[in-house]
Enzyme design. Structure first.
Site, mmCIF file in Angstrom:
data_model
loop_
_atom_site.group_PDB
_atom_site.id
_atom_site.type_symbol
_atom_site.label_atom_id
_atom_site.label_comp_id
_atom_site.label_asym_id
_atom_site.label_seq_id
_atom_site.Cartn_x
_atom_site.Cartn_y
_atom_site.Cartn_z
ATOM 1 C CB CYS A 1 -0.905 0.012 1.227
ATOM 2 S SG CYS A 1 -1.806 1.564 1.441
ATOM 3 C CB CYS B 1 -1.867 4.605 4.371
ATOM 4 S SG CYS B 1 -3.334 3.971 3.556
ATOM 5 C CB SER B 2 0.557 0.680 6.271
ATOM 6 O OG SER B 2 1.522 1.684 6.332
ATOM 7 C CB CYS B 3 -4.396 -0.741 2.938
ATOM 8 S SG CYS B 3 -5.087 0.918 3.041
#
Lengths: 195, 99, 93
Positions: free
Chosen positions: A103, A106-108
């Site tokens: 991601c 962000c950091s999905c």
């Protein structure tokens, strides 16, 4: 944490406690609800869940077909879908095709199936580079793919989350589902390792 | 979610992502702006993140598409593919399909 | 203009530290921040997109210097201030 003018660990811990107290006073939260939410998160989210999905797919062709056709429904069959994302897509590695998840914005990440994400997944280094130079990035993880293997990088930019179905290793024909699940690592479920 | 209408971009449609540079939250990364790709399939409808991020209750619900890009279209080189999940209003049909 | 979170294809972040850390949290406050996020979001105080927007709106230098959950905490505080739940400076010593 590094040095610099951002908060030290002790300072931020104090500010978090103060916010918690403030919100309790305002009646927005209770400490018990927070505890419950953290306990539930830690109890329900684990890469063991993703590993079990993979082991089932390796041992049950009909399940594998359902998993690839509709990951959301197939994962729900095993009780592993949660409300924090809308859809799960499972992408299958083959002898000629490798998948890896990121991601960049962000950091999905599919928490329920993979547990809390490793620091590297959240790092700018991984997020910036894997969409640009995946072969080099995978090599840094110790995974050298032949040039003949195509790579697809899945950048989780909306509410679909991704899970990699790794290739079943040779010589595991005699193993049962539990033994197979024990072979599947978190990195293999993200696509930065093979099994 | 009342999405009875057919999808605007069926699988295989060649699309181009928008070029503009919004002064607010968006989920189209800059590396994929103004780029050509191919629709893999619809992912299901969701509220447009750009407006939902502004706390607005009236964010429109749009179809999201998985769109596949070739590395050389994104970076000028490379042999891999990147797939992004993009809201319908991030996309237009590729006007000159010369590939 | 693109925001600091939008790092795909950006040069200069260097090698990846591929350490396979299995600890979900590195300090107790990180767990509390996750609990705060989940609880406040579930109550509709803010939605996920507003939360992402608040993280991305951090000044680039602060964003890059902050740890992952420090970003979360900064965003939660910014949203609570914007919505009038807390006052600026209310968490200061």
């Amino acid at each position: 944490m590094t040095s610099g003018d951002h908060h030290t660990d002790a300072t931020i811990a104090r500010r978090v406690r103060r916010l918690e107290t403030l919100l309790e006073e305002k009646g927005l939260i209770t400490g018990e609800r927070l505890d419950e939410s953290i306990d539930a998160f830690l109890a329900e989210s684990s890469p063991a869940n993703g590993a079990r999905v993979v082991a089932r797919a390796w041992t049950d062709d009909a399940y594998r077909a359902r998993l690839l056709a509709d990951g959301t429904a197939a994962v729900r069959e095993l009780g592993y879908m949660d409300g924090s994302y809308q859809r799960l897509r499972v992408v299958e590695n083959t002898a000629s095709h490798h998948n890896v998840i990121v991601c960049t914005l962000c950091s999905c990440y599919p928490l329920r199936l993979l547990g809390p994400s490793p620091s590297w997944y959240k790092s700018e280094a991984y997020r910036s580079r894997v969409v640009r130079e995946p072969r080099e990035v995978l090599r840094e993880f110790g995974l050298s793919l032949p040039g003949s293997v195509d790579i697809t990088v899945w950048d989780s930019s909306a509410e679909t989350r991704y899970l990699v179905l790794p290739r079943r290793p040779d010589g595991t024909e005699g193993l049962g589902e539990e033994e197979l699940a024990a072979l599947v690592t978190r990195n293999a479920l993200i696509g930065t390792a093979a099994v | 979610m009342t999405d009875a209408a057919p999808d605007r971009f069926p699988p295989g449609t060649r699309v181009r992502t928008y070029r503009h540079d919004p002064p607010h939250h968006t989920r189209l990364p800059r590396y994929a702006r103004g780029k050509r790709g191919v629709v893999v399939e619809p992912e299901g409808p969701d509220e447009l993140a750009d407006l939902s991020a502004q706390g607005r209750g009236d964010a429109p619900v749009e179809q999201i598409y998985a769109v596949r890009f070739e590395a050389r279209d994104l970076w000028g080189e490379g042999d891999h593919h990147v797939v992004l999940d993009l809201w319908e209003s991030y996309l237009e049909e590729d006007p000159d399909d010369e590939r | 203009m693109a925001r600091i979170n939008d790092v795909g294809g950006t040069q200069g972040f260097g090698a990846i530290d591929t350490t396979d850390d299995t600890e979900p949290f590195h300090a107790d406050w990180e767990a509390r921040v996750v609990g705060l996020f989940n609880t406040l979001r579930a109550q509709g105080v803010f939605n996920t997109n507003e939360f992402r927007d608040a993280i991305e709106s951090m000044p680039p230098g602060e964003y890059l210097a902050a740890s992952y959950y420090e970003r979360w905490f900064t965003a939660i505080c910014a949203l609570l201030e914007r919505k009038g739940v807390i006052e600026p400076g209310e968490l200061d010593d």
